[in-house]
Write a protein that holds these residues in place. Structure first.
Motif, short mmCIF file in Angstrom:
data_model
loop_
_atom_site.label_atom_id
_atom_site.label_comp_id
_atom_site.label_asym_id
_atom_site.label_seq_id
_atom_site.Cartn_x
_atom_site.Cartn_y
_atom_site.Cartn_z
N ASP A 38 0.83 -1.21 0.00
CA ASP A 38 0.00 0.00 0.00
C ASP A 38 0.86 1.26 0.00
O ASP A 38 0.55 2.23 -0.70
CB ASP A 38 -0.92 0.01 1.22
N SER A 39 1.95 1.24 0.76
CA SER A 39 2.79 2.44 0.84
C SER A 39 3.41 2.78 -0.50
O SER A 39 3.47 3.95 -0.89
CB SER A 39 3.89 2.25 1.90
N ILE A 40 3.85 1.77 -1.23
CA ILE A 40 4.46 2.01 -2.54
C ILE A 40 3.42 2.56 -3.51
O ILE A 40 3.72 3.45 -4.32
CB ILE A 40 5.11 0.73 -3.07
N ASN A 41 2.20 2.09 -3.42
CA ASN A 41 1.13 2.64 -4.26
C ASN A 41 0.88 4.10 -3.92
O ASN A 41 0.63 4.93 -4.80
CB ASN A 41 -0.15 1.83 -4.08
N ARG A 42 0.94 4.44 -2.63
CA ARG A 42 0.71 5.83 -2.21
C ARG A 42 1.86 6.75 -2.60
O ARG A 42 1.65 7.93 -2.90
CB ARG A 42 0.47 5.89 -0.70
N ILE A 43 3.07 6.23 -2.58
CA ILE A 43 4.22 7.03 -3.02
C ILE A 43 4.10 7.34 -4.51
O ILE A 43 4.59 8.36 -4.98
CB ILE A 43 5.54 6.29 -2.73
N ASN A 44 3.44 6.46 -5.23
CA ASN A 44 3.22 6.62 -6.67
C ASN A 44 4.54 6.56 -7.44
O ASN A 44 4.90 7.49 -8.18
CB ASN A 44 2.48 7.92 -6.97
N ILE A 45 5.25 5.46 -7.26
CA ILE A 45 6.48 5.22 -8.01
C ILE A 45 6.14 5.07 -9.49
O ILE A 45 5.21 4.35 -9.86
CB ILE A 45 7.18 3.94 -7.51
N LEU A 46 6.91 5.74 -10.35
CA LEU A 46 6.63 5.74 -11.78
C LEU A 46 7.67 4.92 -12.54
O LEU A 46 8.83 4.82 -12.14
CB LEU A 46 6.61 7.17 -12.31
N GLU A 47 7.24 4.37 -13.66
CA GLU A 47 8.14 3.61 -14.51
C GLU A 47 9.27 4.52 -15.00
O GLU A 47 9.04 5.67 -15.39
CB GLU A 47 7.37 3.04 -15.71
N GLY A 48 10.48 3.99 -14.95
CA GLY A 48 11.63 4.74 -15.43
C GLY A 48 12.33 5.58 -14.38
O GLY A 48 13.38 6.17 -14.65
N GLN A 49 11.79 5.62 -13.17
CA GLN A 49 12.41 6.45 -12.13
C GLN A 49 13.65 5.78 -11.54
O GLN A 49 13.84 4.57 -11.59
CB GLN A 49 11.40 6.75 -11.01
N LYS A 50 14.49 6.62 -10.93
CA LYS A 50 15.68 6.17 -10.23
C LYS A 50 15.39 6.32 -8.73
O LYS A 50 15.11 7.41 -8.25
CB LYS A 50 16.88 7.02 -10.64
N VAL A 51 15.46 5.20 -8.01
CA VAL A 51 15.01 5.17 -6.61
C VAL A 51 16.12 4.61 -5.71
O VAL A 51 16.85 3.69 -6.10
CB VAL A 51 13.75 4.29 -6.47
N LEU A 52 16.24 5.18 -4.51
CA LEU A 52 17.14 4.66 -3.49
C LEU A 52 16.32 4.14 -2.32
O LEU A 52 15.48 4.85 -1.78
CB LEU A 52 18.09 5.76 -3.00
N ASP A 53 16.59 2.90 -1.92
CA ASP A 53 15.94 2.30 -0.76
C ASP A 53 16.99 2.18 0.36
O ASP A 53 17.89 1.34 0.29
CB ASP A 53 15.37 0.93 -1.11
N VAL A 54 16.87 3.02 1.37
CA VAL A 54 17.84 3.09 2.46
C VAL A 54 17.51 2.05 3.54
O VAL A 54 16.34 1.78 3.80
CB VAL A 54 17.85 4.51 3.07
N CYS A 55 18.54 1.47 4.14
CA CYS A 55 18.35 0.39 5.12
C CYS A 55 17.51 -0.71 4.51
O CYS A 55 16.50 -1.15 5.08
CB CYS A 55 17.72 0.90 6.41
N CYS A 56 17.92 -1.18 3.35
CA CYS A 56 17.09 -2.09 2.55
C CYS A 56 17.01 -3.50 3.13
O CYS A 56 16.15 -4.28 2.75
CB CYS A 56 17.59 -2.14 1.12
N GLY A 57 17.92 -3.86 4.04
CA GLY A 57 17.87 -5.18 4.66
C GLY A 57 17.96 -6.30 3.65
O GLY A 57 18.89 -6.35 2.83
N THR A 58 17.00 -7.21 3.67
CA THR A 58 17.01 -8.35 2.76
C THR A 58 16.28 -8.06 1.45
O THR A 58 15.95 -8.97 0.70
CB THR A 58 16.37 -9.59 3.43
N ALA A 59 16.04 -6.78 1.20
CA ALA A 59 15.62 -6.27 -0.12
C ALA A 59 14.17 -6.51 -0.51
O ALA A 59 13.81 -6.33 -1.68
CB ALA A 59 16.54 -6.82 -1.23
N ASP A 60 13.30 -6.86 0.42
CA ASP A 60 11.89 -7.05 0.06
C ASP A 60 11.27 -5.78 -0.52
O ASP A 60 10.59 -5.82 -1.56
CB ASP A 60 11.08 -7.49 1.29
N TYR A 61 11.50 -4.64 0.15
CA TYR A 61 10.94 -3.37 -0.32
C TYR A 61 11.62 -2.95 -1.62
O TYR A 61 10.97 -2.45 -2.54
CB TYR A 61 11.14 -2.31 0.75
N THR A 62 12.91 -3.18 -1.70
CA THR A 62 13.68 -2.84 -2.90
C THR A 62 13.12 -3.55 -4.12
O THR A 62 12.98 -2.96 -5.20
CB THR A 62 15.16 -3.25 -2.72
#
Length: 241
Positions: A38-62
């Motif tokens: 739900d959070s990623i949908n609310r952030i409204n990530i767009l195709e082609g964007q460059k994104v940094l995931d900080v404290c990514c851990g085991t990369a599920d969110y990444t």
């Protein structure tokens, strides 16, 4: 060189990395997956964007972010635990994702230039850093003007009785589960304390402002046990005469 507190946090995640995902699913009743989607949908990530995931851990969110940006985009996952990153790299390789790069680094000193990313995120990692505001400032620094900074994190429910049950669970049950499945009772007790001491939604919203973010949105999940904060980095206005 890591400071004493950073070394302690580093060792916690080095020790629990192998069973981190399993225990995380168990103690959250798998609700963290719903919050992340739900959070990623609310952030409204767009195709082609460059994104940094900080404290990514085991990369599920990444990985979820990478699925949103598509083949034309790129997601960088940053974490200082080599053991957590090793598990994340296995997931990325298994999914054959070409648009993900996992990097070892410190959230307190993000190793990227100013204005590098369209979106910068942190998911269940801010409560584990020595200085919340410093990390938020770093996230803002590396985000492009007009870009978004987002934090999904545990929070403090305020509903009577419900909040008491929640704190009892985090104080007594969660560390016990950690001991049963990882033999690391003290580590999960520390994780409870990091969640208990984390700022309220209102205080974190103010920290977003202090970090240089505007247009802040806050979304609480499941009665306030978790919350999403999204802020926008101000555009630089160039005056002409």
């Amino acid at each position: 060189m890591m400071k004493v507190e950073e070394k302690r946090i580093y060792q916690v995640f080095q020790d629990i990395a192998l069973k981190y995902d399993m225990v995380n699913n168990l103690i959250s009743f798998n609700r963290h997956k719903v919050w992340r989607t739900d959070s990623i949908n609310r952030i409204n990530i767009l195709e082609g964007q460059k994104v940094l995931d900080v404290c990514c851990g085991t990369a599920d969110y990444t990985i979820l972010l990478a699925q949103k940006v598509g083949s034309r985009g790129k997601v960088y996952g940053l974490d200082f635990s080599t053991n957590m990153l090793a598990i994340g790299r296995e997931k990325v390789a298994e999914l054959k994702l070409k648009n993900v790069e996992l990097v070892q680094g410190n959230a307190m000193e993000i190793p990227y230039p100013d204005n590098s990313f369209d979106v910068t995120t942190i998911s269940f990692g801010l409560r584990n850093v020595p200085d919340y505001l410093q990390v938020l400032k770093e996230m803002c620094r590396v985000t492009k003007p007009g870009g978004k900074v987002a934090c999904l994190e545990t929070s403090q429910p305020t509903i009577p009785v419900y909040s008491q049950i929640y704190y009892f669970y985090f104080r007594h049950i969660m560390p016990l589960l950690g001991k049963i499945f990882t033999n690391k009772y003290d580590h999960y007790l520390w994780l409870h304390k990091s969640a208990r001491n984390f700022p309220s939604r209102t205080k974190l919203e103010e920290m977003f402002r202090q970090a240089g973010l505007t247009n802040i949105q806050v979304k609480a999940y499941d009665g306030g046990v978790a919350a999403l904060h999204i802020g926008v980095k101000e555009q630089t206005i160039i005056s002409s005469f």
